[in-house]
Design a protein around this motif. Structure first.
Motif, mmCIF file in Angstrom:
data_model
loop_
_atom_site.group_PDB
_atom_site.id
_atom_site.type_symbol
_atom_site.label_atom_id
_atom_site.label_comp_id
_atom_site.label_asym_id
_atom_site.label_seq_id
_atom_site.Cartn_x
_atom_site.Cartn_y
_atom_site.Cartn_z
ATOM 1 N N HIS A 20 34.857 0.736 25.651
ATOM 2 C CA HIS A 20 35.936 0.193 26.462
ATOM 3 C C HIS A 20 36.912 1.308 26.844
ATOM 4 N N PRO A 21 37.606 1.148 27.960
ATOM 5 C CA PRO A 21 38.579 2.180 28.370
ATOM 6 C C PRO A 21 39.704 2.311 27.348
ATOM 7 N N ASP A 22 40.131 3.535 27.145
ATOM 8 C CA ASP A 22 41.275 3.793 26.272
ATOM 9 C C ASP A 22 42.561 3.646 27.083
ATOM 10 N N ASN A 23 43.588 3.072 26.456
ATOM 11 C CA ASN A 23 44.876 2.882 27.114
ATOM 12 C C ASN A 23 46.006 3.272 26.178
ATOM 13 N N LEU A 24 47.039 3.836 26.744
ATOM 14 C CA LEU A 24 48.190 4.228 25.942
ATOM 15 C C LEU A 24 48.981 3.014 25.472
ATOM 16 N N GLU A 25 48.926 1.935 26.245
ATOM 17 C CA GLU A 25 49.795 0.792 25.968
ATOM 18 C C GLU A 25 49.130 -0.320 25.180
ATOM 19 N N THR A 26 47.866 -0.192 24.847
ATOM 20 C CA THR A 26 47.199 -1.270 24.119
ATOM 21 C C THR A 26 46.730 -0.793 22.749
ATOM 22 N N GLN A 27 47.607 -0.086 22.062
ATOM 23 C CA GLN A 27 47.337 0.304 20.688
ATOM 24 C C GLN A 27 47.451 -0.934 19.786
ATOM 25 N N PRO A 28 46.968 -0.843 18.540
ATOM 26 C CA PRO A 28 47.065 -2.004 17.648
ATOM 27 C C PRO A 28 48.486 -2.564 17.584
ATOM 28 N N GLY A 29 48.599 -3.875 17.801
ATOM 29 C CA GLY A 29 49.908 -4.522 17.786
ATOM 30 C C GLY A 29 50.613 -4.500 19.113
ATOM 31 N N GLU A 30 50.035 -3.859 20.130
ATOM 32 C CA GLU A 30 50.645 -3.810 21.451
ATOM 33 C C GLU A 30 49.660 -4.351 22.480
ATOM 34 N N TYR A 31 50.164 -4.750 23.656
ATOM 35 C CA TYR A 31 49.272 -5.331 24.647
ATOM 36 C C TYR A 31 49.685 -5.012 26.072
ATOM 37 N N GLY A 32 50.505 -4.006 26.261
ATOM 38 C CA GLY A 32 50.816 -3.592 27.617
ATOM 39 C C GLY A 32 51.796 -4.520 28.305
ATOM 40 N N TYR A 33 51.733 -4.543 29.630
ATOM 41 C CA TYR A 33 52.707 -5.294 30.420
ATOM 42 C C TYR A 33 52.571 -6.799 30.213
ATOM 43 N N GLN A 34 51.356 -7.301 30.100
ATOM 44 C CA GLN A 34 51.152 -8.725 29.814
ATOM 45 C C GLN A 34 50.184 -8.870 28.644
ATOM 46 N N ALA A 35 50.414 -9.884 27.832
ATOM 47 C CA ALA A 35 49.611 -10.073 26.628
ATOM 48 C C ALA A 35 48.137 -10.277 26.961
ATOM 49 N N GLN A 36 47.853 -10.744 28.160
ATOM 50 C CA GLN A 36 46.463 -10.963 28.569
ATOM 51 C C GLN A 36 45.683 -9.654 28.664
ATOM 52 N N TYR A 37 46.364 -8.508 28.636
ATOM 53 C CA TYR A 37 45.686 -7.212 28.663
ATOM 54 C C TYR A 37 45.068 -6.846 27.318
ATOM 55 N N ARG A 38 45.510 -7.463 26.234
ATOM 56 C CA ARG A 38 45.110 -7.010 24.901
ATOM 57 C C ARG A 38 43.608 -7.209 24.691
ATOM 58 N N ASP A 39 43.041 -6.415 23.790
ATOM 59 C CA ASP A 39 41.608 -6.498 23.506
ATOM 60 C C ASP A 39 41.270 -7.831 22.838
ATOM 61 N N ILE A 40 40.091 -8.326 23.138
ATOM 62 C CA ILE A 40 39.620 -9.557 22.510
ATOM 63 C C ILE A 40 39.283 -9.260 21.051
ATOM 64 N N ASP A 41 40.023 -9.878 20.134
ATOM 65 C CA ASP A 41 39.885 -9.524 18.714
ATOM 66 C C ASP A 41 39.202 -10.607 17.883
ATOM 67 N N VAL A 42 38.776 -11.694 18.511
ATOM 68 C CA VAL A 42 38.068 -12.751 17.780
ATOM 69 C C VAL A 42 36.823 -13.139 18.563
ATOM 70 N N SER A 43 35.822 -13.666 17.856
ATOM 71 C CA SER A 43 34.593 -14.110 18.519
ATOM 72 C C SER A 43 34.841 -15.426 19.234
ATOM 73 N N ARG A 44 33.879 -15.825 20.052
ATOM 74 C CA ARG A 44 34.005 -17.100 20.745
ATOM 75 C C ARG A 44 34.073 -18.254 19.762
ATOM 76 N N ALA A 45 33.327 -18.146 18.671
ATOM 77 C CA ALA A 45 33.327 -19.221 17.677
ATOM 78 C C ALA A 45 34.669 -19.342 16.974
ATOM 79 N N GLU A 46 35.414 -18.230 16.908
ATOM 80 C CA GLU A 46 36.704 -18.225 16.202
ATOM 81 C C GLU A 46 37.887 -18.356 17.155
ATOM 82 N N ALA A 47 37.604 -18.653 18.427
ATOM 83 C CA ALA A 47 38.683 -18.748 19.418
ATOM 84 C C ALA A 47 39.716 -19.788 18.978
ATOM 85 N N GLY A 48 40.964 -19.386 18.991
ATOM 86 C CA GLY A 48 42.027 -20.278 18.547
ATOM 87 C C GLY A 48 42.817 -20.853 19.701
ATOM 88 N N PHE A 49 43.981 -21.398 19.381
ATOM 89 C CA PHE A 49 44.843 -21.982 20.397
ATOM 90 C C PHE A 49 45.450 -20.886 21.266
#
Length: 399
Positions: A20-49
């Motif tokens: 995946h592309p590396d980004n300065l703003e999406t380090q662990p605990g960060e997600y850039g300008y909008q939270a929707q930018y953050r990396d997907i950290d759970v599987s489809r089976a574990e998708a939460g609210f």
């Protein structure tokens, strides 16, 4: 043939994932300008609210203007209604006096200049204010013993130069209203009265690219003649009329930022961007243009509020044969307007389509974003086979 075998290995190895592309703003605990930018950290089976909207709002600064509906000091009634500005055309009538009466243009210094009279201040004032001062001036200059009947009416509204800065997509000085060049709108001039909507605050914000999703609409600043006025524009997103005041040449508008992404501002409104122009590509091979892939002007222009998955569909990256078209990925290139740092987000299209929490990782498309899609692994292997075939034919011809 050994060379062909070696080349085959190299080309097939290139089909492997590159990460995946590396980004300065999406380090662990960060997600850039909008939270929707953050990396997907759970599987489809574990998708939460869904939680992206909450994550976005957690870092918001408080509204400068307080709770919605709070009366803000500094907003004067003098801002409401029609106000005269430089270069406006007005008709002045003084009883039956044909010498002083006539059509006048408000001068560059913001005054009404008439024969035999000192200049009368007009910039930023109503016609009734000018009428009152004109009556007093006629008596003071001893042209009349008693105040005559005076009428001042706007015949044509001139354009206004207004500076817009802060949390808008294209901060710059804008020209509002008026007609181009030296043209005259004679039809409007013959009918007294004039519409001022083209010089309203909403028109200035649209001309500056629209407000950004991090804008603090509770305390938009308007500076005029050394005074600061604070306006609450949240009503436009609450289903109520906003304070849409008329602007004058020399006004300065500043939209503060809450330093966070507000999902509820990502929808059409009188102060939002009129649409989103997006740079796109879904070409399998480099070409001189996108016409062969049906990527044209109509595809690049999208409604404000469009998301990544909608853009990918517009880009013809979804659908087709499952055996060969599935498992494509899409790449979104955007830029944080606050930090001015670019960000690259790659999503597996099929995985996104099937996630229950897809909205958590489905970014909004912003003006100037770029979207591209990559082919599936099968398509890549087929392309390798085609290249190897061409190389093999070349080798045979050289032997």
């Amino acid at each position: 043939m050994r060379r062909l075998s070696t080349l085959s290995f190299v080309l097939l190895a290139s089909c492997a994932a590159t990460g995946h592309p590396d980004n300065l703003e999406t380090q662990p605990g960060e997600y850039g300008y909008q939270a929707q930018y953050r990396d997907i950290d759970v599987s489809r089976a574990e998708a939460g609210f869904l939680k992206s909207a909450r994550l976005n709002s957690e870092i918001c600064l408080p509204y400068r203007g307080g709770a919605y509906g709070t009366k803000i000091s500094g907003v004067a009634n003098t801002l409401l209604g029609e106000r005269l500005s430089r270069n406006d055309l007005v008709e002045v009538r003084i009883g039956s006096d044909e010498d002083l009466g006539g059509n006048y243009v408000i001068s560059r210094d913001g005054t009404l200049k008439m024969p035999f009279l000192p200049p009368i201040r007009a910039q930023g004032r109503s016609t009734s204010d000018v009428e009152r001062d004109l009556k007093n001036t006629l008596i003071a200059e001893q042209l009349y013993d008693t105040a005559p009947s005076v009428s001042v009416r706007i015949m044509d509204v001139a354009s206004a130069l207004v500076g817009v800065s802060g949390a808008v997509f294209e901060p710059h000085q804008v020209e509002l209203g008026g007609v181009s060049g030296d043209q005259l709108d004679t039809g409007r001039q013959e009918a007294l009265g004039a519409s001022t909507e083209a010089r309203n605050l909403s028109a200035a914000l649209r001309a500056s690219g629209g407000v950004r999703p991090d804008a603090d609409l509770s305390a938009v600043e308007l500076r005029r003649n050394g005074r600061l006025y604070t306006l609450d524009l949240r009503g436009v997103f609450q289903g109520h009329n906003m304070v849409d005041v008329m602007l004058l040449t020399g006004d300065q508008v500043f939209v503060p930022s809450r330093q966070c992404f507000q999902d509820d501002l990502m929808r059409p409104s009188p102060i939002s961007p009129p649409g989103v122009s997006v740079f796109m590509s879904n070409l399998t091979q480099p070409a001189t243009g996108n016409a062969i892939s049906a990527i044209g002007r109509n595809v690049r222009e999208m409604p404000y509020g469009t998301r990544y998955l909608q853009a990918i569909v517009d880009l013809n990256c979804v659908g087709g044969s499952r055996a060969t078209s599935a498992h494509r990925s899409g790449l979104l290139l955007s830029r944080n307007p606050i930090s001015d740092v670019s960000i690259a987000i790659e999503r597996d299209i099929e995985d996104m389509l099937r996630r229950a929490d897809r909205d958590d990782y489905d970014p909004f498309i912003l003006p100037g974003d770029s979207v591209a899609c990559y082919d599936s692994t099968i398509t890549n292997v087929a392309e390798v086979a085609r290249v190897l075939g061409l190389i093999g034919v070349g080798l045979l011809l050289n032997e």
